[in-house]
Enzyme design. Structure first.
Site, PDB file in Angstrom:
ATOM      1  N   LYS A  83      19.345  45.698  56.936  1.00 55.76           N
ATOM      2  CA  LYS A  83      19.056  44.395  57.547  1.00 55.76           C
ATOM      3  C   LYS A  83      19.518  44.341  59.000  1.00 55.76           C
ATOM      4  O   LYS A  83      18.780  43.903  59.881  1.00 55.76           O
ATOM      5  CB  LYS A  83      19.748  43.260  56.765  1.00 55.76           C
ATOM      6  CG  LYS A  83      19.384  43.203  55.301  1.00 55.76           C
ATOM      7  CD  LYS A  83      20.127  42.105  54.582  1.00 55.76           C
ATOM      8  CE  LYS A  83      21.637  42.205  54.609  1.00 55.76           C
ATOM      9  NZ  LYS A  83      22.176  43.379  53.874  1.00 55.76           N
ATOM     10  N   ARG A 140      23.375  33.578  51.195  1.00 59.53           N
ATOM     11  CA  ARG A 140      23.752  34.559  50.181  1.00 59.53           C
ATOM     12  C   ARG A 140      23.922  33.943  48.812  1.00 59.53           C
ATOM     13  O   ARG A 140      24.284  34.629  47.875  1.00 59.53           O
ATOM     14  CB  ARG A 140      25.069  35.224  50.585  1.00 59.53           C
ATOM     15  CG  ARG A 140      24.867  36.288  51.630  1.00 59.53           C
ATOM     16  CD  ARG A 140      26.220  36.742  52.090  1.00 59.53           C
ATOM     17  NE  ARG A 140      26.368  38.159  51.979  1.00 59.53           N
ATOM     18  CZ  ARG A 140      26.182  38.997  53.000  1.00 59.53           C
ATOM     19  NH1 ARG A 140      25.813  38.547  54.170  1.00 59.53           N
ATOM     20  NH2 ARG A 140      26.370  40.278  52.832  1.00 59.53           N
ATOM     21  N   ARG A 142      28.126  55.143  56.802  1.00 61.18           N
ATOM     22  CA  ARG A 142      28.135  54.314  58.016  1.00 61.18           C
ATOM     23  C   ARG A 142      29.448  54.471  58.777  1.00 61.18           C
ATOM     24  O   ARG A 142      30.532  54.506  58.201  1.00 61.18           O
ATOM     25  CB  ARG A 142      27.950  52.839  57.660  1.00 61.18           C
ATOM     26  CG  ARG A 142      28.079  51.926  58.882  1.00 61.18           C
ATOM     27  CD  ARG A 142      27.552  50.541  58.657  1.00 61.18           C
ATOM     28  NE  ARG A 142      28.061  49.914  57.458  1.00 61.18           N
ATOM     29  CZ  ARG A 142      27.531  48.823  56.918  1.00 61.18           C
ATOM     30  NH1 ARG A 142      26.481  48.252  57.476  1.00 61.18           N
ATOM     31  NH2 ARG A 142      28.045  48.305  55.820  1.00 61.18           N
ATOM     32  N   ARG A 198      34.025  50.684  58.221  1.00 58.01           N
ATOM     33  CA  ARG A 198      34.332  49.295  57.882  1.00 58.01           C
ATOM     34  C   ARG A 198      35.197  49.283  56.622  1.00 58.01           C
ATOM     35  O   ARG A 198      34.931  50.051  55.705  1.00 58.01           O
ATOM     36  CB  ARG A 198      33.028  48.530  57.614  1.00 58.01           C
ATOM     37  CG  ARG A 198      32.496  47.806  58.821  1.00 58.01           C
ATOM     38  CD  ARG A 198      31.114  47.225  58.655  1.00 58.01           C
ATOM     39  NE  ARG A 198      30.850  46.432  57.472  1.00 58.01           N
ATOM     40  CZ  ARG A 198      29.713  45.788  57.252  1.00 58.01           C
ATOM     41  NH1 ARG A 198      28.733  45.833  58.156  1.00 58.01           N
ATOM     42  NH2 ARG A 198      29.516  45.110  56.139  1.00 58.01           N
ATOM     43  N   ARG A 211      30.519  44.503  46.425  1.00 55.60           N
ATOM     44  CA  ARG A 211      29.437  43.887  47.219  1.00 55.60           C
ATOM     45  C   ARG A 211      28.093  43.993  46.502  1.00 55.60           C
ATOM     46  O   ARG A 211      27.297  43.060  46.521  1.00 55.60           O
ATOM     47  CB  ARG A 211      29.362  44.557  48.598  1.00 55.60           C
ATOM     48  CG  ARG A 211      30.550  44.200  49.474  1.00 55.60           C
ATOM     49  CD  ARG A 211      30.743  45.195  50.589  1.00 55.60           C
ATOM     50  NE  ARG A 211      29.664  45.166  51.547  1.00 55.60           N
ATOM     51  CZ  ARG A 211      29.351  46.194  52.329  1.00 55.60           C
ATOM     52  NH1 ARG A 211      30.021  47.332  52.251  1.00 55.60           N
ATOM     53  NH2 ARG A 211      28.365  46.090  53.189  1.00 55.60           N
TER      54      ARG A 211
HETATM   55  P1  AP5 Z   1      22.737  48.428  58.128  1.00 58.42           P
HETATM   56  O1  AP5 Z   1      21.549  48.134  58.975  1.00 58.42           O
HETATM   57  O2  AP5 Z   1      24.094  48.209  58.713  1.00 58.42           O
HETATM   58  O3  AP5 Z   1      22.570  47.689  56.706  1.00 58.42           O
HETATM   59  P2  AP5 Z   1      22.794  46.190  56.317  1.00 58.42           P
HETATM   60  O4  AP5 Z   1      21.773  45.810  55.298  1.00 58.42           O
HETATM   61  O5  AP5 Z   1      22.906  45.309  57.521  1.00 58.42           O
HETATM   62  O6  AP5 Z   1      24.199  46.362  55.579  1.00 58.42           O
HETATM   63  P3  AP5 Z   1      25.530  45.543  55.659  1.00 58.42           P
HETATM   64  O7  AP5 Z   1      26.513  46.333  54.849  1.00 58.42           O
HETATM   65  O8  AP5 Z   1      25.934  45.191  57.064  1.00 58.42           O
HETATM   66  O9  AP5 Z   1      25.112  44.253  54.906  1.00 58.42           O
HETATM   67  P4  AP5 Z   1      26.012  43.297  54.185  1.00 58.42           P
HETATM   68  O10 AP5 Z   1      25.046  42.230  53.841  1.00 58.42           O
HETATM   69  O11 AP5 Z   1      26.800  43.817  53.059  1.00 58.42           O
HETATM   70  O12 AP5 Z   1      27.150  42.978  55.268  1.00 58.42           O
HETATM   71  P5  AP5 Z   1      27.379  41.784  56.276  1.00 58.42           P
HETATM   72  O13 AP5 Z   1      27.876  42.359  57.526  1.00 58.42           O
HETATM   73  O14 AP5 Z   1      26.235  40.836  56.298  1.00 58.42           O
HETATM   74  O15 AP5 Z   1      22.619  49.956  57.629  1.00 58.42           O
HETATM   75  C1  AP5 Z   1      23.624  50.541  56.813  1.00 58.42           C
HETATM   76  C2  AP5 Z   1      23.750  52.023  57.181  1.00 58.42           C
HETATM   77  O16 AP5 Z   1      22.500  52.697  56.927  1.00 58.42           O
HETATM   78  C3  AP5 Z   1      24.057  52.300  58.673  1.00 58.42           C
HETATM   79  O17 AP5 Z   1      24.864  53.453  58.760  1.00 58.42           O
HETATM   80  C4  AP5 Z   1      22.676  52.569  59.307  1.00 58.42           C
HETATM   81  O18 AP5 Z   1      22.759  53.425  60.430  1.00 58.42           O
HETATM   82  C5  AP5 Z   1      21.942  53.243  58.128  1.00 58.42           C
HETATM   83  N1  AP5 Z   1      20.518  52.951  58.109  1.00 58.42           N
HETATM   84  C6  AP5 Z   1      19.909  51.752  58.373  1.00 58.42           C
HETATM   85  N2  AP5 Z   1      18.568  51.847  58.211  1.00 58.42           N
HETATM   86  C7  AP5 Z   1      18.318  53.145  57.824  1.00 58.42           C
HETATM   87  C8  AP5 Z   1      17.120  53.859  57.500  1.00 58.42           C
HETATM   88  N3  AP5 Z   1      15.902  53.273  57.510  1.00 58.42           N
HETATM   89  N4  AP5 Z   1      17.224  55.169  57.141  1.00 58.42           N
HETATM   90  C9  AP5 Z   1      18.453  55.764  57.093  1.00 58.42           C
HETATM   91  N5  AP5 Z   1      19.625  55.152  57.409  1.00 58.42           N
HETATM   92  C10 AP5 Z   1      19.553  53.839  57.759  1.00 58.42           C
HETATM   93  O19 AP5 Z   1      28.568  41.002  55.517  1.00 58.42           O
HETATM   94  C11 AP5 Z   1      29.840  41.562  55.382  1.00 58.42           C
HETATM   95  C12 AP5 Z   1      30.753  40.592  54.647  1.00 58.42           C
HETATM   96  O20 AP5 Z   1      30.877  39.366  55.393  1.00 58.42           O
HETATM   97  C13 AP5 Z   1      30.290  40.140  53.257  1.00 58.42           C
HETATM   98  O21 AP5 Z   1      30.611  41.071  52.235  1.00 58.42           O
HETATM   99  C14 AP5 Z   1      31.034  38.820  53.113  1.00 58.42           C
HETATM  100  O22 AP5 Z   1      32.393  39.035  52.808  1.00 58.42           O
HETATM  101  C15 AP5 Z   1      30.942  38.248  54.521  1.00 58.42           C
HETATM  102  N6  AP5 Z   1      29.731  37.417  54.725  1.00 58.42           N
HETATM  103  C16 AP5 Z   1      28.710  37.668  55.579  1.00 58.42           C
HETATM  104  N7  AP5 Z   1      27.772  36.700  55.483  1.00 58.42           N
HETATM  105  C17 AP5 Z   1      28.233  35.837  54.535  1.00 58.42           C
HETATM  106  C18 AP5 Z   1      27.704  34.653  53.969  1.00 58.42           C
HETATM  107  N8  AP5 Z   1      26.505  34.158  54.334  1.00 58.42           N
HETATM  108  N9  AP5 Z   1      28.435  34.014  53.028  1.00 58.42           N
HETATM  109  C19 AP5 Z   1      29.621  34.493  52.616  1.00 58.42           C
HETATM  110  N10 AP5 Z   1      30.180  35.617  53.104  1.00 58.42           N
HETATM  111  C20 AP5 Z   1      29.480  36.282  54.056  1.00 58.42           C
END
Ligand code: AP5
Length: 209
Positions: free
Chosen positions: A14, A89, A123, A156, A167
């Site tokens: 994402k 979420r 990552r 991270r 997660r």
């Molecule tokens: P990446 O693009 O970083 O993936 P992502 O889907 O963004 O993954 P995240 O882990 O950031 O999502 P998340 O929803 O768990 O975390 P968030 O930061 O929102 O890609 C991942 C890896 O794959 C990278 O190494 C990238 O290079 C690689 N990659 C990408 N595309 C690729 C491809 N096509 N081919 C190969 N490799 C690829 O949230 C973190 C925390 O914050 C949550 O757990 C929670 O505690 C809190 N939080 C955030 N939002 C909320 C909310 N709305 N409510 C409550 N808590 C929240």
């Protein structure tokens, strides 16, 4: 004015795709994960409250995330359209979002569990400029070092195996029900998130046409 939401399991790409789409279409990239990590790094009261939830891989309380999102979505750059990555979420967040803004599309990222695990465990992030790498699919020129800043890349805290498992199960239990919610509102489009980042970006562009 495109108002697009990305929903998908952790590691489905994402953040990577939001950055590409926002740049290509001149949209604001709103990431609640990034906003929360900034608050944690700055040591603000909100960051101190969020930290333990994030490190464990659990959701931060709804009221805290809504405050952060409401401020960000009101910023001038978000008035010409946005990609919202990481919010909502759960159903309560979806209903809160509906009270703040209408939406044009919700993109559901789909990727298998083994691919999610592989992407998350590979990552690495620059602690200075926050560029996201992957030791397998997007390695830096020098192993372990940011191409731009020369800083040592870090993992991270929530990319450790126990937090990854939490997660993924939080996603299945609390976030996946949103797919039905948005399908019922005729906003949902499903994205096959397999393949390279440019391939997925091309698929996404076709989906949004
Ligand atoms: P990446 O693009 O970083 O993936 P992502 O889907 O963004 O993954 P995240 O882990 O950031 O999502 P998340 O929803 O768990 O975390 P968030 O930061 O929102 O890609 C991942 C890896 O794959 C990278 O190494 C990238 O290079 C690689 N990659 C990408 N595309 C690729 C491809 N096509 N081919 C190969 N490799 C690829 O949230 C973190 C925390 O914050 C949550 O757990 C929670 O505690 C809190 N939080 C955030 N939002 C909320 C909310 N709305 N409510 C409550 N808590 C929240």
């Amino acid at each position: 004015m495109p108002r697009i939401v990305f929903v998908g399991p952790p590691g489905s790409g994402k953040g990577t795709q939001a950055a590409i789409l926002a740049k290509a279409q001149g949209l604001a990239h709103l990431s609640t994960g990034d906003l929360l990590r900034e608050a944690v790094a700055a040591g603000t009261p909100r960051g101190q409250q969020a930290r333990s939830y994030m490190e464990a891989g659990r959701l931060v309380p709804d009221d805290l995330v809504l405050q952060i999102l409401s401020e960000r979505i009101a910023a001038p750059d978000a008035q010409h359209g946005f990609v919202l990555d990481g919010y909502p979420r759960n159903l309560a967040q979806a209903e809160a979002l509906a009270r703040i803004t209408p939406l044009d599309a919700v993109i559901a990222f789909e990727l298998s569990f083994p691919e999610l695990e592989a992407r998350l465990s590979g990552r690495r992030v620059c602690p200075v400029c926050h560029t996201v790498y992957n030791i397998v699919t997007k390695p830096p020129a020098t192993p372990g070092v940011c191409d731009r800043e020369g800083a040592t890349l870090v993992q991270r805290p929530d990319d450790q195996p126990a937090a990854i498992r939490t997660r993924l199960s939080v996603y299945a239990e609390e976030t996946a029900p949103l797919l039905r919610y948005y399908q019922d509102r005729r906003l949902l489009r499903t994205l096959d998130a397999r393949g390279s980042a440019p391939d997925v970006a091309a698929r996404l562009a076709r989906l949004l046409r």
